[in-house]
Write an enzyme that holds these catalytic residues in place. Structure first.
Site, PDB file in Angstrom:
ATOM      1  N   ASP A 119     -18.001  76.803   2.402  1.00  0.00           N
ATOM      2  CA  ASP A 119     -17.278  75.427   2.456  1.00  0.00           C
ATOM      3  C   ASP A 119     -16.657  75.376   1.072  1.00  0.00           C
ATOM      4  O   ASP A 119     -16.864  76.598   0.185  1.00  0.00           O
ATOM      5  CB  ASP A 119     -18.049  74.140   2.777  1.00  0.00           C
ATOM      6  CG  ASP A 119     -18.951  73.813   1.935  1.00  0.00           C
ATOM      7  OD1 ASP A 119     -19.373  74.284   0.727  1.00  0.00           O
ATOM      8  OD2 ASP A 119     -19.511  72.395   1.896  1.00  0.00           O
ATOM      9  N   HIS A 120     -16.126  74.448   0.451  1.00  0.00           N
ATOM     10  CA  HIS A 120     -15.376  74.361  -0.754  1.00  0.00           C
ATOM     11  C   HIS A 120     -16.413  74.364  -1.863  1.00  0.00           C
ATOM     12  O   HIS A 120     -16.472  75.003  -2.978  1.00  0.00           O
ATOM     13  CB  HIS A 120     -14.635  73.032  -0.747  1.00  0.00           C
ATOM     14  CG  HIS A 120     -15.282  71.755  -0.728  1.00  0.00           C
ATOM     15  ND1 HIS A 120     -15.720  71.665   0.651  1.00  0.00           N
ATOM     16  CD2 HIS A 120     -15.915  70.653  -1.207  1.00  0.00           C
ATOM     17  CE1 HIS A 120     -16.208  70.371   0.601  1.00  0.00           C
ATOM     18  NE2 HIS A 120     -16.491  69.899  -0.612  1.00  0.00           N
ATOM     19  N   CYS A 132     -22.850  76.625   0.984  1.00  0.00           N
ATOM     20  CA  CYS A 132     -22.317  75.458   0.513  1.00  0.00           C
ATOM     21  C   CYS A 132     -22.785  74.957  -0.546  1.00  0.00           C
ATOM     22  O   CYS A 132     -23.126  75.642  -1.399  1.00  0.00           O
ATOM     23  CB  CYS A 132     -22.450  74.463   1.769  1.00  0.00           C
ATOM     24  SG  CYS A 132     -24.251  74.138   2.146  1.00  0.00           S
ATOM     25  N   THR A 145     -25.273  73.080  -1.554  1.00  0.00           N
ATOM     26  CA  THR A 145     -26.863  73.159  -1.865  1.00  0.00           C
ATOM     27  C   THR A 145     -27.290  74.306  -0.926  1.00  0.00           C
ATOM     28  O   THR A 145     -28.327  74.757  -1.062  1.00  0.00           O
ATOM     29  CB  THR A 145     -27.523  71.625  -1.252  1.00  0.00           C
ATOM     30  OG1 THR A 145     -27.092  71.492  -0.031  1.00  0.00           O
ATOM     31  CG2 THR A 145     -27.213  70.567  -2.179  1.00  0.00           C
ATOM     32  N   GLY A 146     -26.538  74.687   0.279  1.00  0.00           N
ATOM     33  CA  GLY A 146     -27.227  75.652   1.193  1.00  0.00           C
ATOM     34  C   GLY A 146     -27.882  74.681   2.377  1.00  0.00           C
ATOM     35  O   GLY A 146     -27.911  75.426   3.310  1.00  0.00           O
ATOM     36  N   GLY A 191     -26.850  72.164   4.368  1.00  0.00           N
ATOM     37  CA  GLY A 191     -25.955  71.885   5.558  1.00  0.00           C
ATOM     38  C   GLY A 191     -25.922  73.219   6.246  1.00  0.00           C
ATOM     39  O   GLY A 191     -25.923  73.280   7.399  1.00  0.00           O
ATOM     40  N   MET A 192     -25.486  74.368   5.825  1.00  0.00           N
ATOM     41  CA  MET A 192     -25.227  75.641   6.347  1.00  0.00           C
ATOM     42  C   MET A 192     -26.452  76.236   6.852  1.00  0.00           C
ATOM     43  O   MET A 192     -26.363  76.460   7.987  1.00  0.00           O
ATOM     44  CB  MET A 192     -24.815  76.586   5.106  1.00  0.00           C
ATOM     45  CG  MET A 192     -23.401  76.513   4.795  1.00  0.00           C
ATOM     46  SD  MET A 192     -21.975  76.457   6.206  1.00  0.00           S
ATOM     47  CE  MET A 192     -20.704  76.723   5.058  1.00  0.00           C
ATOM     48  N   HIS A 212     -40.738  89.198   5.493  1.00  0.00           N
ATOM     49  CA  HIS A 212     -41.618  88.217   6.404  1.00  0.00           C
ATOM     50  C   HIS A 212     -40.942  87.456   7.559  1.00  0.00           C
ATOM     51  O   HIS A 212     -41.377  87.417   8.643  1.00  0.00           O
ATOM     52  CB  HIS A 212     -42.482  87.265   5.675  1.00  0.00           C
ATOM     53  CG  HIS A 212     -43.494  87.598   4.832  1.00  0.00           C
ATOM     54  ND1 HIS A 212     -44.506  86.810   4.231  1.00  0.00           N
ATOM     55  CD2 HIS A 212     -43.942  88.873   4.303  1.00  0.00           C
ATOM     56  CE1 HIS A 212     -45.317  87.498   3.613  1.00  0.00           C
ATOM     57  NE2 HIS A 212     -45.017  88.883   3.688  1.00  0.00           N
ATOM     58  N   ARG A 215     -47.689  91.761  11.896  1.00  0.00           N
ATOM     59  CA  ARG A 215     -48.118  90.185  12.151  1.00  0.00           C
ATOM     60  C   ARG A 215     -47.104  89.439  12.190  1.00  0.00           C
ATOM     61  O   ARG A 215     -46.624  88.260  12.631  1.00  0.00           O
ATOM     62  CB  ARG A 215     -49.234  89.843  11.425  1.00  0.00           C
ATOM     63  CG  ARG A 215     -48.837  89.561   9.918  1.00  0.00           C
ATOM     64  CD  ARG A 215     -49.959  89.480   8.994  1.00  0.00           C
ATOM     65  NE  ARG A 215     -49.575  88.927   7.680  1.00  0.00           N
ATOM     66  CZ  ARG A 215     -49.486  89.837   6.737  1.00  0.00           C
ATOM     67  NH1 ARG A 215     -49.580  91.187   7.132  1.00  0.00           N
ATOM     68  NH2 ARG A 215     -49.313  89.570   5.346  1.00  0.00           N
ATOM     69  N   HIS A 216     -46.060  89.906  11.169  1.00  0.00           N
ATOM     70  CA  HIS A 216     -44.691  89.086  10.998  1.00  0.00           C
ATOM     71  C   HIS A 216     -43.967  89.134  12.175  1.00  0.00           C
ATOM     72  O   HIS A 216     -43.107  88.079  12.608  1.00  0.00           O
ATOM     73  CB  HIS A 216     -43.874  89.356   9.851  1.00  0.00           C
ATOM     74  CG  HIS A 216     -44.902  89.484   8.471  1.00  0.00           C
ATOM     75  ND1 HIS A 216     -45.330  88.281   7.938  1.00  0.00           N
ATOM     76  CD2 HIS A 216     -45.374  90.403   7.741  1.00  0.00           C
ATOM     77  CE1 HIS A 216     -46.094  88.306   7.118  1.00  0.00           C
ATOM     78  NE2 HIS A 216     -45.947  89.689   6.682  1.00  0.00           N
TER      79      HIS A 216
HETATM   80  C1  RB5 Z   1     -19.997  69.037   0.303  1.00  0.00           C
HETATM   81  O1  RB5 Z   1     -19.746  68.086  -0.691  1.00  0.00           O
HETATM   82  C2  RB5 Z   1     -21.756  69.278   0.389  1.00  0.00           C
HETATM   83  O2  RB5 Z   1     -22.136  68.206   0.894  1.00  0.00           O
HETATM   84  C3  RB5 Z   1     -21.952  70.622   1.108  1.00  0.00           C
HETATM   85  O3  RB5 Z   1     -21.312  71.812   0.420  1.00  0.00           O
HETATM   86  C4  RB5 Z   1     -23.299  70.761   1.086  1.00  0.00           C
HETATM   87  O4  RB5 Z   1     -24.176  70.943   0.037  1.00  0.00           O
HETATM   88  C5  RB5 Z   1     -23.932  70.233   2.378  1.00  0.00           C
HETATM   89  O5  RB5 Z   1     -25.174  70.541   2.598  1.00  0.00           O
END
Ligand code: RB5
Length: 154
Positions: free
Chosen positions: A10-11, A67, A69-70, A72-73, A100, A134-135
Site C-alpha cells: 500500500d502507500h 504495508c 507495519t506489515g 495488515g498485509m 522452519h 519435523r518442520h
Molecule cells: C496505512 O496507514 C496503514 O494502516 C497500513 O499501511 C498498515 O500498517 C496496516 O496494517
C-alpha cells in the site's frame, strides 16, 4: 531463488517496495510488481489480495508484501489457502521464516525498517533453504487444519 516472484504494497510500503524491487531486479529475480504505484492513500487488503491470490493459485511461486507495519498485509495474506505469510522484523526472523516455516510470502513494515535492513532480510529469505523433517510435519498439520476448517470439523 529460481521461480516467479510477485511484490505488492500500500502507500505505507511504497518506498520500501521500490527499493526491494530494484534490489531483486539487480539480482536477476523474475519479479512482477502488482502495485500500488504512487503514494495516494489506498487500502492494503486490495493489494495484499493481488499477491496472495497469485501465490495461492500457483501463478507465482513466492511473494513479498509491505504495508506500514506489515500487520495488515499478513492478516490478509494468511486468509488464502496454502499461504504461509511471515511478518519478519530482522535477519534472524527472515531466516527462520524459510528454514522452519517455509514462508511463501515475506511481509515487512515500510514504517518499521530501513531499505538497507529490508534488502538484507529479503536476501537471507531468498538464500535460506527449508529444513523439512519435523518442520514439514508441522506444516502438514497447518494444511490439514485448512481442510478441517473448510469442512467444518474444527
Ligand atoms: C496505512 O496507514 C496503514 O494502516 C497500513 O499501511 C498498515 O500498517 C496496516 O496494517
Amino acid at each position: 531463488m529460481d521461480g516467479k516472484y510477485v511484490i505488492a504494497s500500500d502507500h505505507g510500503g511504497l518506498e520500501l517496495k521500490e527499493a526491494i524491487s530494484n534490489f531483486l531486479k539487480e539480482m536477476g529475480i523474475d519479479l512482477v510488481d502488482l502495485g500500488t504505484l504512487n503514494d495516494d492513500s489506498v487500502d492494503y487488503p486490495d493489494y495484499g489480495v493481488r499477491a496472495a491470490r497469485a501465490v495461492s493459485l500457483g501463478e507465482a511461486d513466492k511473494g513479498i508484501l509491505i504495508c506500514g507495519t506489515g500487520i495488515g498485509m499478513s492478516i490478509v495474506a494468511n486468509k488464502f489457502p496454502g499461504i504461509r505469510a511471515a511478518l519478519v522484523t530482522d535477519e534472524f526472523t527472515a531466516q527462520m521464516s524459510k528454514e522452519h516455516n517455509n514462508a511463501n510470502i515475506l511481509v515487512m513494515g515500510g514504517r518499521v525498517l530501513t531499505a538497507e535492513q529490508a534488502c538484507k532480510m529479503v536476501k537471507v529469505w531468498l538464500e535460506t533453504k527449508f529444513e523439512g523433517g519435523r518442520h514439514q510435519r508441522r506444516l502438514d498439520k497447518i494444511a490439514g487444519l485448512e481442510d478441517d476448517i473448510r469442512s467444518g470439523s474444527v
